[in-house]
Every structure is written in structure tokens, then in C-alpha cells.
Design an enzyme around this catalytic site. Structure first.
Site, PDB file in Angstrom:
ATOM      1  N   LYS A   1      10.142   7.451  -1.404  1.00 27.81           N
ATOM      2  CA  LYS A   1      10.288   6.465  -2.153  1.00 27.81           C
ATOM      3  C   LYS A   1      11.625   6.700  -3.446  1.00 27.81           C
ATOM      4  CE  LYS A   1       5.443   5.535  -1.896  1.00 27.81           C
ATOM      5  NZ  LYS A   1       5.681   4.613  -1.177  1.00 27.81           N
TER       6      LYS A   1
ATOM      7  N   ASP B   1       3.704  16.523   2.036  1.00 22.33           N
ATOM      8  CA  ASP B   1       3.694  14.730   2.443  1.00 22.33           C
ATOM      9  C   ASP B   1       3.523  14.334   0.495  1.00 22.33           C
ATOM     10  OD1 ASP B   1       3.860  11.613   2.274  1.00 22.33           O
ATOM     11  OD2 ASP B   1       2.726  11.920   3.300  1.00 22.33           O
TER      12      ASP B   1
ATOM     13  N   PHE C   1      -3.455   9.267   3.020  1.00 21.93           N
ATOM     14  CA  PHE C   1      -2.163   7.834   3.335  1.00 21.93           C
ATOM     15  C   PHE C   1      -1.069   8.234   3.380  1.00 21.93           C
ATOM     16  CE2 PHE C   1       0.387   4.986   2.245  1.00 21.93           C
ATOM     17  CZ  PHE C   1       0.126   3.817   3.102  1.00 21.93           C
TER      18      PHE C   1
END
Length: 399
Positions: free
Chosen positions: A254, A225, A140
Site C-alpha cells: 500500500k 501483516d 483480511f
């Protein structure tokens, strides 16, 4: 207005592209949140690890308020007096030479893809249009067309074609398949060190080192990532540090925004970042003064409060204690630091467990049907963690 009223507004006026837990959060502080009726809950999702520093950390809120009273946005048409300090702090914190600021994690991934493709042509000598990036199944990386073109999730990809070419997908944690996928046109390998949305899938020990060696052998960029795993979530500043397998590029987001606003970036050394020249990439809001001030404070909190060490210690307690819960449907507990998940038997519907946890005062969300992720803010105390484990134990024991 009540919880029911707010949910009805969302359902009436919002696109139905999410299926949230039926709870409304109207107040948050530290590791606790409350609904409009005043019921208090432990937050064990942390906005998918965007709230590592806890909700409304006073140092980060102060940075936001102070900067908002001076200057919030200039665009990159001009310099501002906060971005340089932010980039310096980010490079020092990550150990890389340069940073490129954006806004969201998906933008960071897109930026890394563009960097790798451009590097592939200008440095490695691959013909433009033939660049290939190896990715892995169940990944993802976001919701953009580029990101979903790497995805194996049908819900993320159905009816969005034509998809972006140039991606080669192999099984996760299968270094042999990855090695076989390498061609003369391979410019990068892009992976999450731990797959969050796939259910906190932790690879075998040495996987990242194997990727690093494969990239070194074939002159390929290793892109990690770390949008969800970064900034102390897994018990290290960044998940790759568990193996000492330093990537060429890291995608960050984030928790870089401290749970206050969206801030993202990629970091890399000059050999990669120098492929960007004026006009080749950009963002109106990337590196804005408000985001820069917030991000500096967010990193200060992570470092000053030693949240990497704290997450490492409490994560072990969580996994040890939850594994002891008598629950015949529970298969295993897995994770690193305070990024953990409970895996139930195939076919088990974890949504109902999430509803029961909510009713008992703890918010967590299932993924892939039979997996529940547990990821509280890293500022949680041991006493709070043990109280939350008590709630989890009571609920899981009933299943």
C-alpha cells in the site's frame, strides 16, 4: 462525460466484484478529491491506506516522472541501478537485514507464507506437507487462494474450494486459544496488528508481546501483516512498535508505493530470508526501477515530514472530538493514529451514513455493515481535520 456516464461504463464492462460508493473521482491532490462535476470532497479512505502521503505528492510524482524517462522495467533476469538502493532504504527504514520486493499486498502475504513453510522444513525440521500456520478469525490478508483459505468471511470464500490446507484459525485477541493451537508442525503465526477490514479492531494492550513470547517459546515465526497498518498510519512507523514486539517477518505494501503505483515487499533477517535461493520465488515486476524510485521517495516523505508523529497527534484529536458527537446509534470510536472507525449499534445500516457523508463533502466507506472506517491521508492538517470532523458531526447528529 458525467458521474452517471462513468458509473454506467463500469457497470456494463466491468465484473461486478465491488460495490463502490456511487461517486467518481476524476482529480485528486493532497487530502481532497473532485468528481467530474467539480464537487470537492475530503478523502477519508486513502485508498485503504495506500495514500498515506496524500494524493500526488510532488516529491513522489517527480521521482516517478524522472525515472520513467530513463528506465521502467528490466525484470529480475538482470540487475538494475535502482533496486539495490530501494532495498537498502527499506531495510534501514524497517530495521531488518533483507527485503524481497513484490507488487501487491496479497503477494507480500503469499511470499511470507512461502518463506515460513520453507523455513519450517529447512530450519525447524517439520516434514514437508505438514507445516501449519496459525491465523485469526475476521482477518483480511488479500484475495488469493492462499489468503482466502485463512479467511472466515463467507463472501470472500464461497465456492472457491478446494482451499489451501495448512492453516489453523483461532479467535482474534485470544492468546489462550492461540497457545492451544500450537503443535510440533506449527511454523508461524500470522496476524494483522490491527484488523482493518474487520472494522479497525484494536486488540488488548500486550497482545503482540504475548504472540512474540509464544513464538519464542516454541520456535515459531511471528509474521505481522502491516500492509494496511504500516508506514505511519497508526502513529508509529509500524503498528508493532506500539508494543515493541518485533516480528520475524513483516508484510508491506500500500503506502510503500506512495499512492502512485503498486509496490510491496516482505522484510526479515537472514535466518528467514536465506531459505530463498535462485528459482524458488520471483516476480517479473518485483523491484522494477520505476517502483524502486517511487518507493524511495515514498519513504523519504514519511520520514522527512514526520508523518508518524503527525498521525499520532491528529488521531487523538479525531477520536476525542468524534466521541463527543450526539448520536444515539453510535456505540464507540476506536483506532490508533489516523486509522479509526465509528462502531454503530448492531443492525444499523452505515451505508446510508456514508451516502450522507458523501453528499456533505466527505468520502468514507463502511465495513461489516455497521462500522465506518475513517482514514484520511496523513498529510492532513489540523485545520482540515477539524473541518472534516465538523462534517462528520453534522451528519452523525442527524442519526
Amino acid at each position: 462525460m458525467t458521474t452517471k456516464d462513468f458509473i454506467e461504463l463500469d457497470e456494463k464492462y466491468g465484473a461486478h466484484n465491488y460495490h463502490p460508493l456511487p461517486v467518481v473521482i476524476s482529480w485528486a491532490q493532497g487530502v481532497k478529491v473532485k468528481d467530474p462535476e467539480g464537487k470537492e470532497y475530503f478523502d477519508f479512505l486513502s485508498a485503504y491506506s495506500a495514500v498515506n502521503q496524500g494524493h500526488r505528492h510532488p516529491k513522489i510524482v517527480k521521482a516517478l516522472v524522472d525515472q520513467a524517462q530513463v528506465c521502467t522495467l528490466t525484470s529480475r533476469a538482470f540487475h538494475n541501478d535502482r533496486m539495490g538502493g530501494f532495498l537498502k532504504r527499506l531495510c534501514e527504514y524497517t530495521g531488518y537485514e533483507m527485503a524481497l520486493p513484490m507488487n501487491t499486498g496479497a503477494e507480500a502475504v503469499e511470499t511470507a507464507i512461502k518463506a515460513a513453510r520453507r523455513w519450517g522444513v529447512e530450519v525447524k525440521g517439520v516434514e514437508n506437507g505438514k507445516q501449519e500456520i496459525i491465523c485469526v478469525a475476521e482477518n483480511f490478508h488479500g484475495r488469493t487462494l492462499g489468503a482466502i483459505s485463512m479467511s472466515s468471511d463467507p463472501e470472500s470464500t464461497v465456492n472457491y474450494g478446494p482451499y489451501v490446507p495448512g492453516f489453523v484459525r483461532v479467535p482474534y485477541a485470544d492468546i489462550d486459544a492461540m497457545a492451544k493451537a500450537v503443535t510440533k508442525n506449527t511454523v508461524a503465526i500470522l496476524v494483522e496488528p490491527i484488523q482493518g477490514e474487520a472494522g479497525v479492531c484494536v486488540p488488548y494492550d500486550g497482545y503482540l508481546r504475548d504472540i512474540r513470547a509464544l513464538c519464542d517459546k516454541h520456535n515459531i515465526l511471528f509474521i505481522a501483516d502491516e500492509v494496511q497498518t504500516g508506514f505511519c498510519r497508526t502513529g508509529k512507523r509500524f503498528a508493532w512498535q506500539h508494543e515493541g514486539a518485533r516480528p520475524d517477518v513483516m508484510c508491506l505494501g500500500k503506502a510503500l508505493g506512495g499512492g502512485i503505483m503498486p509496490v510491496s515487499a516482505i522484510v526479515a533477517d537472514h535466518k528467514v530470508m536465506d531459505v530463498f535461493t535462485p528459482g524458488t520465488h520471483g516476480s517479473t515486476f518485483g523491484g522494477n526501477p520505476l517502483a524502486s524510485a517511487v518507493a524511495i521517495a515514498a519513504m523519504d516523505v514519511l520520514e522527512d515530514e514526520k508523518l508518524d508523529e503527525h498521525a499520532e497527534k491528529l488521531g487523538k484529536i479525531f477520536r476525542d472530538e468524534v466521541a463527543k458527537i450526539p448520536c444515539k446509534n453510535m456505540v464507540k470510536v476506536r483506532g490508533k493514529g489516523l486509522l479509526n472507525a465509528v462502531l454503530f449499534k448492531d443492525g444499523f445500516e452505515a451505508w446510508n451514513v456514508c451516502l450522507a457523508l458523501r453528499d456533505a463533502g466527505l468520502l468514507a466507506k463502511q465495513t461489516h455493515g455497521n462500522i465506518i472506517r475513517f482514514a484520511p491521508p496523513l498529510v492532513i492538517t489540523e485545520a482540515e481535520l477539524r473541518q472534516a470532523i465538523g462534517i462528520i458531526s453534522k451528519v452523525l447528529s442527524a442519526y
